[in-house]
Design a protein around this motif. Structure first.
Motif, PDB file in Angstrom:
ATOM      1  N   ASP A 154     -48.098  -9.262 -31.210  1.00 27.88           N
ATOM      2  CA  ASP A 154     -48.855  -9.876 -30.113  1.00 27.88           C
ATOM      3  C   ASP A 154     -49.189 -11.341 -30.414  1.00 27.88           C
ATOM      4  O   ASP A 154     -49.070 -12.205 -29.534  1.00 27.88           O
ATOM      5  N   VAL A 155     -49.618 -11.620 -31.640  1.00 32.24           N
ATOM      6  CA  VAL A 155     -49.975 -12.987 -32.002  1.00 32.24           C
ATOM      7  C   VAL A 155     -48.754 -13.898 -31.943  1.00 32.24           C
ATOM      8  O   VAL A 155     -48.816 -15.016 -31.425  1.00 32.24           O
ATOM      9  N   ILE A 156     -47.631 -13.438 -32.464  1.00 35.30           N
ATOM     10  CA  ILE A 156     -46.413 -14.257 -32.441  1.00 35.30           C
ATOM     11  C   ILE A 156     -45.932 -14.480 -31.011  1.00 35.30           C
ATOM     12  O   ILE A 156     -45.600 -15.602 -30.613  1.00 35.30           O
ATOM     13  N   ASN A 157     -45.924 -13.411 -30.203  1.00 36.13           N
ATOM     14  CA  ASN A 157     -45.463 -13.546 -28.818  1.00 36.13           C
ATOM     15  C   ASN A 157     -46.358 -14.481 -28.010  1.00 36.13           C
ATOM     16  O   ASN A 157     -45.871 -15.321 -27.244  1.00 36.13           O
ATOM     17  N   CYS A 158     -47.670 -14.329 -28.165  1.00 41.79           N
ATOM     18  CA  CYS A 158     -48.609 -15.068 -27.320  1.00 41.79           C
ATOM     19  C   CYS A 158     -48.887 -16.472 -27.846  1.00 41.79           C
ATOM     20  O   CYS A 158     -48.845 -17.437 -27.086  1.00 41.79           O
ATOM     21  N   ASN A 159     -49.148 -16.595 -29.133  1.00 39.55           N
ATOM     22  CA  ASN A 159     -49.576 -17.887 -29.686  1.00 39.55           C
ATOM     23  C   ASN A 159     -48.420 -18.802 -30.056  1.00 39.55           C
ATOM     24  O   ASN A 159     -48.588 -20.024 -30.073  1.00 39.55           O
TER      25      ASN A 159
END
Length: 320
Positions: A154-159
């Protein structure tokens, strides 16, 4: 006077001159309107539309309002349609500008072709890459994060991925027109390797380095690409901390940060936050990384979270 003495005099003079120049450059931060002026028509001159991700609340919402107040039509993106519709209504009624709502979840890696189709006919002058996720508001060690595999994705996809994909989508139009502004929202804690927020801070370092590289590549095309790295802003991600000299409201932070648009490829957005960035980088890491300091940080955030929850419960009680 021998050569060695001359050498040390020259060296001392060079050091004094170096720090005098740095002090002079820093002093400009106190007078952004004078040192980094923007014309009243600057934003409308770079394009008709602004695109803001994560615009349903907080900093993203504040950017959408600020850009609409400066005469731009706005595309606002987030995953909550009801909230976006309300924001769009408020912006339209307040500013008279056109607002397009695009409901999207940037954690989903397969949304970008659809977004590209919806944006392709717009003259986009400003892109604000604001959307981001914080794995846990309460700081914790990397392996203690809940649902760690999902959190990493989630962090890689979003941020990370979203920012790069949005730039890939919108930057070509800016290059063709020879003008545009991209603001990529990072975080002040990315100033140093930051334990207990390791994954989040690392993702924001990517934001900074990516932005600085793009600015070097495209500055001669008339495009401004800047990292904005705030410290305390009273948003949901920050637990709605009380507003004070350090913790700004989203509206005040955005108003201040836009004054530094011409101040370089990175800004902390306000004089106070610029000073905090300098202070954080000046403290020896071995001091910051002691167990005592890390436990104190955890306790402080837990305390602030409890105080915020208590205030919210009290307000709800008054309103019922």
């Amino acid at each position: 006077m021998d050569l060695l003495e001359l050498f040390f005099i020259a060296l001392g003079s060079a050091v004094v001159a170096y720090y005098a120049v740095k002090l002079l450059l820093f002093s400009r931060m106190f007078f952004p309107q004078l040192c980094f002026p923007l014309s009243k028509t600057f934003f409308t001159s770079v394009g008709e539309w602004a695109v803001v991700t994560g615009a349903s609340e907080g900093i993203g919402r504040a950017y959408a309002f600020a850009l609409a107040e400066r005469g731009m039509n706005v595309v606002i993106m987030s995953r909550t349609k009801e909230t976006l519709d309300q924001v769009a209504k408020e912006i339209g009624e307040t500013t008279g500008q056109i607002v397009k709502v695009m409901v999207t979840d940037f954690i989903n890696p397969n949304i970008f072709s659809e977004l590209k189709d919806q944006l392709k006919d717009l003259n986009i002058g400003v892109l604000v890459n604001n959307v981001g996720v914080l794995p846990s508001f309460i700081p914790c060690k990397f392996l203690e994060s809940e649902e760690l595999d999902k959190t990493i994705t989630d962090v890689i996809n979003c941020n990370v991925k979203t920012m790069a994909k949005m730039c890939k989508m919108i930057l070509p139009g800016m290059e063709n027109r020879g003008k545009g502004v991209i603001l990529n929202i990072s975080s002040g804690i990315a100033s140093i390797p930051f334990p207990l927020y390791t994954l989040y801070a690392a993702s924001k370092v990517f934001v900074e380095r990516f932005s600085q590289g793009l600015q070097a590549e495209y500055s001669d095309k008339g495009i401004t690409i800047q990292t904005v790295a705030p410290f305390g802003v009273s948003t949901r991600m920050a637990g709605y901390q009380q507003i004070n000299i350090v913790t700004l409201s989203p509206e005040d932070f955005v108003k201040n940060s836009l004054q530094y648009l011409r101040a370089g490829d990175k800004t902390n957005g306000s004089v106070c936050h610029i000073f905090l960035g300098w202070l954080l980088q000046s403290i020896p890491l071995r001091v910051l990384y002691t167990e005592c300091v890390l436990h104190s940080l955890q306790d402080y955030v837990k305390k602030k979270t409890a105080q915020t929850a208590s205030r919210a419960a009290l307000e709800n009680g008054r309103n019922t």
